[in-house]
Design an enzyme around this catalytic site. Structure first.
Site, short mmCIF file in Angstrom:
data_model
loop_
_atom_site.label_atom_id
_atom_site.label_comp_id
_atom_site.label_asym_id
_atom_site.label_seq_id
_atom_site.Cartn_x
_atom_site.Cartn_y
_atom_site.Cartn_z
N ASP A 185 19.89 13.32 -10.05
CA ASP A 185 20.22 11.99 -10.55
C ASP A 185 19.45 11.79 -11.85
O ASP A 185 18.33 12.28 -11.99
CB ASP A 185 19.80 10.90 -9.55
CG ASP A 185 20.70 10.85 -8.33
OD1 ASP A 185 21.91 11.06 -8.47
OD2 ASP A 185 20.17 10.59 -7.24
N CYS B 32 19.08 13.27 -5.36
CA CYS B 32 19.72 12.44 -4.36
C CYS B 32 19.21 12.88 -2.98
O CYS B 32 19.24 14.08 -2.67
CB CYS B 32 21.23 12.60 -4.42
SG CYS B 32 22.10 11.77 -3.06
#
Length: 149
Positions: free
Chosen positions: A54, A47
């Protein structure tokens, strides 16, 4: 077209997607409209705001023209995203655009099925245009996110 850099060689994970070299080899079936699929169920990036990991399930479908992407170089390219900070949209579309620009397939699409961040799953889709007429185009096979329901 050059000799593949990674095939049959020991290759380290690139420091970034920009540093990754994708290898392309001649299409063994030129002139045929056939679909190649890469399923990447454990794609990881960071992120850009929090630095937290992520996770996504990527599905890359393409119809080759003169070349195909060599799978080891693709694996290294995608692995380079592990330390790359970018939003889901940028990762998904950027991967599709880079493959399309370098390989110049007849057609390419990518589906990025991202696992929830803040309770919201994000799915990102990009394709280079309409698929070739008569192409068998199966569903990407990734179920919509349902949580525990």
């Amino acid at each position: 077209m050059t000799t593949p850099l990674h095939l049959g060689q020991s290759s380290a994970l690139p420091a970034s997607p920009a540093d990754a070299v994708l290898d392309y080899v001649p299409n063994p079936r030129p002139g045929r409209a056939y679909l190649v699929r890469f399923a990447v169920p454990e794609f990881t990036s960071l992120c850009p705001v929090t630095g937290q990991p992520d996770f996504a399930h990527l599905v890359i479908d393409y119809v080759p023209d003169e070349t195909i992407v060599e799978s080891k170089s693709l694996k290294l390219f995608l692995g380079a995203f592990r330390n790359h900070a970018a939003f889901h949209e940028n990762c998904t579309v950027g991967i599709g655009e880079r493959l399309h620009a370098e390989m110049a397939p007849r057609w390419l699409r990518i589906g990025g099925y991202w696992y929830p961040r803040g309770g919201i799953p994000i799915d990102v889709f990009w394709q280079s245009g309409p698929p070739p007429a008569g192409l068998w185009l199966p569903d990407q096979g990734v179920a919509p996110y349902r949580g525990r329901g």
